[in-house]
Write a protein that holds these residues in place. Structure first.
Motif, PDB file in Angstrom:
ATOM      1  N   CYS A 111      41.561  71.356  80.220  1.00  0.00           N
ATOM      2  CA  CYS A 111      41.102  72.742  80.071  1.00  0.00           C
ATOM      3  C   CYS A 111      41.758  73.425  78.882  1.00  0.00           C
ATOM      4  N   TYR A 159      42.528  77.372  79.739  1.00  0.00           N
ATOM      5  CA  TYR A 159      41.211  78.030  79.786  1.00  0.00           C
ATOM      6  C   TYR A 159      41.103  79.152  78.742  1.00  0.00           C
ATOM      7  N   TYR A 211      37.817  81.210  79.524  1.00  0.00           N
ATOM      8  CA  TYR A 211      37.031  80.714  78.387  1.00  0.00           C
ATOM      9  C   TYR A 211      36.093  81.813  77.876  1.00  0.00           C
ATOM     10  N   TYR A 255      33.760  81.596  83.267  1.00  0.00           N
ATOM     11  CA  TYR A 255      34.376  80.670  84.207  1.00  0.00           C
ATOM     12  C   TYR A 255      35.127  81.412  85.312  1.00  0.00           C
ATOM     13  N   THR A 258      30.268  80.016  85.531  1.00  0.00           N
ATOM     14  CA  THR A 258      30.149  79.574  84.147  1.00  0.00           C
ATOM     15  C   THR A 258      28.722  79.540  83.626  1.00  0.00           C
ATOM     16  N   MET A 327      27.069  76.106  84.515  1.00  0.00           N
ATOM     17  CA  MET A 327      27.790  75.033  83.811  1.00  0.00           C
ATOM     18  C   MET A 327      26.921  74.322  82.783  1.00  0.00           C
ATOM     19  N   ALA A 349      31.716  76.498  88.871  1.00  0.00           N
ATOM     20  CA  ALA A 349      32.605  75.541  88.231  1.00  0.00           C
ATOM     21  C   ALA A 349      33.834  75.302  89.108  1.00  0.00           C
ATOM     22  N   TYR A 386      30.236  69.478  86.447  1.00  0.00           N
ATOM     23  CA  TYR A 386      31.485  70.066  85.949  1.00  0.00           C
ATOM     24  C   TYR A 386      32.156  69.104  84.973  1.00  0.00           C
ATOM     25  N   HIS A 387      32.695  69.651  83.875  1.00  0.00           N
ATOM     26  CA  HIS A 387      33.362  68.868  82.835  1.00  0.00           C
ATOM     27  C   HIS A 387      32.398  67.953  82.091  1.00  0.00           C
ATOM     28  N   THR A 482      33.751  72.446  75.305  1.00  0.00           N
ATOM     29  CA  THR A 482      34.325  72.154  76.615  1.00  0.00           C
ATOM     30  C   THR A 482      33.937  73.273  77.576  1.00  0.00           C
ATOM     31  N   HIS A 483      33.799  72.934  78.842  1.00  0.00           N
ATOM     32  CA  HIS A 483      33.544  73.930  79.881  1.00  0.00           C
ATOM     33  C   HIS A 483      32.397  74.874  79.509  1.00  0.00           C
TER      34      HIS A 483
END
Length: 544
Positions: A111, A159, A211, A255, A258, A327, A349, A386-387, A482-483
């Motif tokens: 993260c 984050y 984020y 987030y 998300t 997400m 998320a 997720y991810h 990311t995220h």
């Protein structure tokens, strides 16, 4: 220009003034499995100027299935999963060769955040536990590995979001428990600067402001969005210069609720007042995170909100997507359209908190009229929950990887197994039926250096009939993804100012480069020529 070519260009102009020229109006897209396994789950992704993509997950996952070379091991007595780990948690993927190699990351990058600096190096910040104040550097040299600086950050960053600034530094905004920002590298006192907006948008026990979406405005200030609203920040003087209204309905978009966001393509760059618009799509209704923890998975949001951030009285305009999405990732494509990809139809998320994978990407066409901007694309077969990650490549494809909704590598006995594969999504503009309209850049060569506010001549070959009014040159900054947020993502449209026929199928296009670092911070960009919405393969240019 000789008489025959003048005549040829006159004929072309006559043709393009007629109403029957072909415009790409439908794009279903196709999927290709590139790697069944790269050994790690691609939670973070960044394309570099040598057409290689750096990816990583986290170091407290337990062992990956990719060994480190030459007996390298990571020794960390504080690691809760594995004290000595001789497996990789980062890879470098060679796009052109479709191969990957293991990299060694020493501290926990889970993260974290980052951006590519003007010199082309990926400078990556923060993470979890032993990585929360680290600054890591990766140089794109083909054999390089991570270099790490302990205590390179003034505060712990988990984050957080990063953005490149006109002066070449990165700003690092927020993070869990951090209602402030700082700069990298430390060219001045290693201080943090309070940002009360982040404390005001923080929901106790849920947050919904991690984020944050950060975009450099054309006036040099920063548009910062968190939860359901935004500000315009003068980061030099630490002063909020504009406060934007809440998105209608007030639902959270950050987030763990998300959604995703982009700064829409910047156009008419010579105008006295350049329009800048932000688009925020998807997310999860308020309370979704807590409900998901209890086993109740609330349907995600199916709306996008768009705002012209430099209007005197800016207002959000809502649009309805073809499907709900939490997400999801949003990527700017070379032709200026936006791709929504990955994600889930319900939940939030977090570990095991997403359900109903959304397998169909969706195109958003910002220049179309409202109500006709979305086009649903062909689905993948692999849930990206997720991810998961996505990144635009130089050839116009989108690299897709990741998905790990679990605290560890779980390949069996779960709804959505840990995903180690890489796919490529090819938007419809890559279909062979458009090859005659696809430009091929002849000059400049990759990697050329270009300056600010300069005339740039681009030579292209176009085999099919030319629609001169539908030719443009775009510049795209590769993003740190990311995220569900692509940090530092930016697309500029360099208008076709003059086009000259040089010979059979070859043309010269003259454009003007961006006037300042407020429009385009110095660094490496992908440059494309777009004809009838069909982009060329990109070339790398260095703006300085």
């Amino acid at each position: 220009m000789s008489a025959p070519y003048t005549f040829l260009l006159s004929i072309i102009l006559l043709f393009t003034s007629q109403p029957c020229h072909l415009i790409l109006t439908s794009a279903d897209g196709r999927w290709q499995l590139l790697q069944k396994s790269i050994g790690i789950s691609a939670m973070h992704m960044q394309l570099l100027r040598n057409d290689r993509v750096v990816m990583f997950d986290r170091t407290d996952f337990g062992p990956s299935i990719l060994p480190l070379p030459k007996g390298k091991c990571r020794n960390d007595p504080t690691n809760t999963a594995l004290k000595v780990d001789c497996t990789a948690h980062s890879v470098e993927y060679d796009v052109l060769a479709n191969k990957f190699r293991a990299l060694t990351v020493q501290t926990n990058v889970w993260c974290s955040s980052g951006a590519v600096m003007p010199d082309g190096n990926l400078v990556q910040t923060g993470g979890f536990n032993d990585g929360d104040r680290r600054v890591r550097v990766f140089t794109p040299c083909g054999t390089c590995d991570w270099r790490e600086t302990p205590n390179g950050l003034a505060a712990t960053r988990w984050y957080a979001s990063n953005h490149i600034l006109p002066d070449g530094r990165q700003i690092v905004v927020g993070g869990r428990g951090q209602f402030n920002y700082e700069f990298v590298p430390k060219t001045e006192a290693a201080d943090t600067f309070k940002l009360h907006f982040l404390s005001k948008t923080n929901e106790k026990g849920v947050e919904n402001n991690l984020y944050p979406y950060v975009f450099l405005n054309v006036d040099g200030n920063l548009f910062i969005f968190a939860n359901n609203r935004a500000i315009l920040l003068d980061y030099v003087n630490n002063k909020v210069v504009k406060t934007y209204p809440k998105i209608p309905g007030g639902q959270p978009r950050s987030y763990p609720s998300t959604g995703s966001a982009v700064l829409l393509p910047l156009k008419n760059l010579a105008a006295q007042a350049i329009q800048a618009e932000v688009l925020v799509c998807g997310g999860a209704p308020k309370g979704s995170y807590v409900q998901a923890l209890r086993g109740n998975f609330v349907t995600a949001l199916d709306t996008c909100a768009r705002i012209s951030i430099n209007d005197p009285k800016p207002q959000w305009v809502l649009e309805t997507m073809p499907m709900a999405r939490v997400m999801g990732d949003m990527l700017l494509l070379p032709n200026g359209n936006v791709l929504l990809i990955n994600g889930a139809g319900s939940g939030a998320a977090g570990w095991e908190l997403g359900r109903d994978p959304v397998l169909n990407p969706v195109l958003y066409k910002p220049n179309s009229i409202i109500g006709s901007r979305f086009e649903t694309q062909n689905p993948t077969k692999i849930p990206r929950m997720y991810h998961s990650t996505a990144a635009l490549l130089r050839d116009g494809r989108v690299l897709v990887g990741g998905s790990n909704p679990h605290a560890f590598y779980n390949f069996t006995g779960v709804l959505f197994p840990t995903e180690l594969s890489l796919e490529a999504f090819s938007p419809g503009y890559l279909d062979a039926k458009f090859n005659n309209f696809r430009p091929t850049i002849v000059a400049p060569k990759s990697t050329s250096t270009i300056g600010y506010c300069k005339k740039l001549t681009v030579q292209v070959d176009i085999a099919g009939s030319l629609a001169i009014n539908f030719v443009s040159v775009t510049m795209v900054s590769p993003a740190f993804n990311t995220h569900s947020f692509s940090m530092n993502q930016r697309l500029l449209v360099l208008d076709n100012e003059e086009m000259t026929a040089l010979g059979k199928s070859r043309y010269s296009i003259e454009v003007t480069t961006p006037s300042s670092g407020n429009l385009a911070p110095a660094g490496y960009y992908l440059l494309f020529v777009v004809h009838r919405e069909v982009p060329s393969h990109g070339i790398w240019v260095k703006l300085q």
